[in-house]
Design a protein around this motif. Sequence first.
Motif, PDB file in Angstrom:
ATOM      1  N   LEU A   1       0.180  -1.106  -0.031  1.00  0.00           N
ATOM      2  CA  LEU A   1      -0.272  -0.244   0.171  1.00  0.00           C
ATOM      3  C   LEU A   1       0.798   1.273   0.112  1.00  0.00           C
ATOM      4  CD1 LEU A   1      -2.987   1.324   0.175  1.00  0.00           C
ATOM      5  CD2 LEU A   1      -2.432   1.102   2.238  1.00  0.00           C
ATOM      6  N   GLY A   2       1.984   0.943   0.983  1.00  0.00           N
ATOM      7  CA  GLY A   2       2.744   2.653   0.823  1.00  0.00           C
ATOM      8  C   GLY A   2       4.043   2.653   0.567  1.00  0.00           C
ATOM      9  N   ALA A   3       4.269   1.975  -0.364  1.00  0.00           N
ATOM     10  CA  ALA A   3       5.479   0.820  -0.842  1.00  0.00           C
ATOM     11  C   ALA A   3       5.902   1.883  -2.632  1.00  0.00           C
ATOM     12  CB  ALA A   3       5.618  -0.635  -1.350  1.00  0.00           C
ATOM     13  N   LYS A   4       6.792   1.974  -2.231  1.00  0.00           N
ATOM     14  CA  LYS A   4       7.102   3.273  -3.927  1.00  0.00           C
ATOM     15  C   LYS A   4       6.112   2.331  -4.938  1.00  0.00           C
ATOM     16  CE  LYS A   4      11.033   4.629  -4.427  1.00  0.00           C
ATOM     17  NZ  LYS A   4      12.552   4.799  -4.998  1.00  0.00           N
ATOM     18  N   HIS A   5       5.612   2.846  -5.787  1.00  0.00           N
ATOM     19  CA  HIS A   5       4.859   2.435  -7.335  1.00  0.00           C
ATOM     20  C   HIS A   5       3.596   1.863  -6.394  1.00  0.00           C
ATOM     21  CE1 HIS A   5       8.328   3.548  -9.778  1.00  0.00           C
ATOM     22  NE2 HIS A   5       9.047   2.371  -9.121  1.00  0.00           N
ATOM     23  N   GLY A   6       3.155   1.734  -5.001  1.00  0.00           N
ATOM     24  CA  GLY A   6       2.329   1.564  -4.736  1.00  0.00           C
ATOM     25  C   GLY A   6       0.926   2.639  -5.268  1.00  0.00           C
ATOM     26  N   PRO A   7      -0.564   2.765  -4.693  1.00  0.00           N
ATOM     27  CA  PRO A   7      -1.046   3.149  -4.693  1.00  0.00           C
ATOM     28  C   PRO A   7      -1.520   4.294  -4.156  1.00  0.00           C
ATOM     29  CG  PRO A   7      -1.909   0.624  -3.014  1.00  0.00           C
ATOM     30  CD  PRO A   7      -1.110   1.148  -3.703  1.00  0.00           C
ATOM     31  N   LEU A   8      -0.627   4.867  -2.949  1.00  0.00           N
ATOM     32  CA  LEU A   8       0.024   6.027  -2.230  1.00  0.00           C
ATOM     33  C   LEU A   8       0.715   7.049  -3.125  1.00  0.00           C
ATOM     34  CD1 LEU A   8      -0.105   5.128   1.598  1.00  0.00           C
ATOM     35  CD2 LEU A   8      -2.013   6.124   0.522  1.00  0.00           C
ATOM     36  N   ARG A   9       1.206   5.935  -3.891  1.00  0.00           N
ATOM     37  CA  ARG A   9       2.784   7.197  -4.582  1.00  0.00           C
ATOM     38  C   ARG A   9       2.956   7.490  -3.702  1.00  0.00           C
ATOM     39  NH1 ARG A   9       2.808   4.322  -9.861  1.00  0.00           N
ATOM     40  NH2 ARG A   9       3.911   6.218 -10.370  1.00  0.00           N
ATOM     41  N   PRO A  10       3.728   6.911  -3.031  1.00  0.00           N
ATOM     42  CA  PRO A  10       5.518   7.898  -1.958  1.00  0.00           C
ATOM     43  C   PRO A  10       6.578   8.684  -2.867  1.00  0.00           C
ATOM     44  CG  PRO A  10       5.877   5.763  -1.728  1.00  0.00           C
ATOM     45  CD  PRO A  10       4.418   5.730  -2.484  1.00  0.00           C
ATOM     46  N   GLU A  11       6.424   8.197  -4.195  1.00  0.00           N
ATOM     47  CA  GLU A  11       7.591   8.924  -5.005  1.00  0.00           C
ATOM     48  C   GLU A  11       7.455  10.071  -4.556  1.00  0.00           C
ATOM     49  OE1 GLU A  11       5.665   6.497  -7.594  1.00  0.00           O
ATOM     50  OE2 GLU A  11       5.776   6.281  -5.813  1.00  0.00           O
ATOM     51  N   TYR A  12       6.046  11.052  -5.247  1.00  0.00           N
ATOM     52  CA  TYR A  12       5.500  11.466  -5.424  1.00  0.00           C
ATOM     53  C   TYR A  12       5.339  12.476  -4.236  1.00  0.00           C
ATOM     54  CZ  TYR A  12       5.957   9.746  -9.846  1.00  0.00           C
ATOM     55  OH  TYR A  12       6.546   9.587 -11.141  1.00  0.00           O
ATOM     56  N   THR A  13       3.914  11.676  -3.565  1.00  0.00           N
ATOM     57  CA  THR A  13       3.176  12.610  -2.653  1.00  0.00           C
ATOM     58  C   THR A  13       4.278  12.930  -1.120  1.00  0.00           C
ATOM     59  OG1 THR A  13       2.381  10.671  -1.698  1.00  0.00           O
ATOM     60  CG2 THR A  13       0.638  11.218  -3.060  1.00  0.00           C
ATOM     61  N   VAL A  14       5.091  11.562  -0.797  1.00  0.00           N
ATOM     62  CA  VAL A  14       6.029  11.903   0.262  1.00  0.00           C
ATOM     63  C   VAL A  14       7.139  12.529  -0.018  1.00  0.00           C
ATOM     64  CG1 VAL A  14       7.671  10.702   2.164  1.00  0.00           C
ATOM     65  CG2 VAL A  14       4.851   9.973   1.605  1.00  0.00           C
ATOM     66  N   LYS A  15       8.375  12.160  -1.185  1.00  0.00           N
ATOM     67  CA  LYS A  15       8.768  12.863  -1.418  1.00  0.00           C
ATOM     68  C   LYS A  15       9.649  14.493  -2.107  1.00  0.00           C
ATOM     69  CE  LYS A  15      13.225  12.393  -4.391  1.00  0.00           C
ATOM     70  NZ  LYS A  15      13.499  10.993  -5.536  1.00  0.00           N
ATOM     71  N   TYR A  16       8.019  14.771  -2.066  1.00  0.00           N
ATOM     72  CA  TYR A  16       8.084  15.957  -2.697  1.00  0.00           C
ATOM     73  C   TYR A  16       6.981  16.779  -1.691  1.00  0.00           C
ATOM     74  CZ  TYR A  16      10.438  14.434  -6.589  1.00  0.00           C
ATOM     75  OH  TYR A  16      11.548  14.506  -7.657  1.00  0.00           O
ATOM     76  N   ILE A  17       5.756  16.426  -1.745  1.00  0.00           N
ATOM     77  CA  ILE A  17       4.583  17.747  -1.435  1.00  0.00           C
ATOM     78  C   ILE A  17       5.072  17.363   0.620  1.00  0.00           C
ATOM     79  CG2 ILE A  17       1.724  16.847  -1.285  1.00  0.00           C
ATOM     80  CD1 ILE A  17       1.676  16.578  -3.570  1.00  0.00           C
TER      81      ILE A  17
END
Length: 353
Positions: free
Chosen positions: A41-57
């Motif tokens: 769910l929270g891994a890279k390329h998962g539904p939460l898209r942390p590579e964008y939502t976390v890394k930047y926002i």
Amino acid sequence: MAESPKHSAVPRFSLVEEIKKRWFLLSIVIVIAFAKIYPPLGAKHGPLRPEYTVKYIAVSLIFFNSGLSLKSEELKRALGQVRLHLFIQSFTLLFIPVLIFILTHILEPIHIMSPVYLKGLQVVGCMPPPVSSAVILTKAVGGNEAAAIFNSAAGSFIGIVVTPILLLIFVGTSSSVPFLSIFTKLSMTVLVPLILGQISRNYVKNWLEEKKPPFGTISSCILLLIIYTTFCDTFKKTDSDFSIRSVVSVAILVVLTQLLLVGLAAFLSSFVSDFNRKDRIAVFFCSTHKSLTLGIPILKIVFVDSPDLSSFTLPLLIYHPTQILLGSSLVSMLQSWVQGEETSTTNDDRPIV
């Protein structure tokens, strides 16, 4: 007629109140447990898209929030104490990283734990001071609060540049990200939001003073999201070794390291004649505390794509509550120590009652 003796009220244990006090520490445990249950769910390329939502926002929001809440006008009170500032910044950003580098190289041949966790301890040593905990504890004890505010804020600003350099020198990076790219990302996601937050504060200062928004809670919630996605990446990898034994051994090492650092800070500051007890309280907390809020976002940028990222963060996750619990347990004793100096100075030759 004699009055019946009044019984002193015994404070009752309240589970709800304890949960309110420790909610962030409990939440860290909960989000790590959820990451373990379903990591995709929270891994890279998962539904939460942390590579964008976390890394930047998310990272940018944390530092914008910090800039918005930071009372830069209060820092002017402590500008003149140059020796005190140099001592604190040198201790936390130079002495500690070098000392831990020596300690980890002594411990590595003994094989008491995986080398990746020893690198995680080195990561802790490279972190800047936090903006909040050191100031809160210094104020609670009655120490030099203005100096604590200045050094926590200044250390955070300095850490944006110095911490990545220290990490690359002492830990290195398994990522192929070039040095210039790291600082470009740090500038865009850390420095720019911080400056924008400070600029925005000037326009809404009166509203902020009146409404007192929960800046700390907001940053903590965003940080929980970062911690969650970080551990989702770890647990998604089948080769990740994150056992109870590892956690316990890292916890013991972190606690012993922090006790050593606190003792050294107290001992070395005693040799500086310019420092009174209030100054030394600021040294005691500001020079040994390390920032989780600043640290994890910086790690996410410097060690992007590293399979050891969560192992690097584990000692920092343990160090954070330890510094608060240790500092809180010493408040009463340190208050008496500070008040002892004030009493002797105020009364001069008069007997202390």
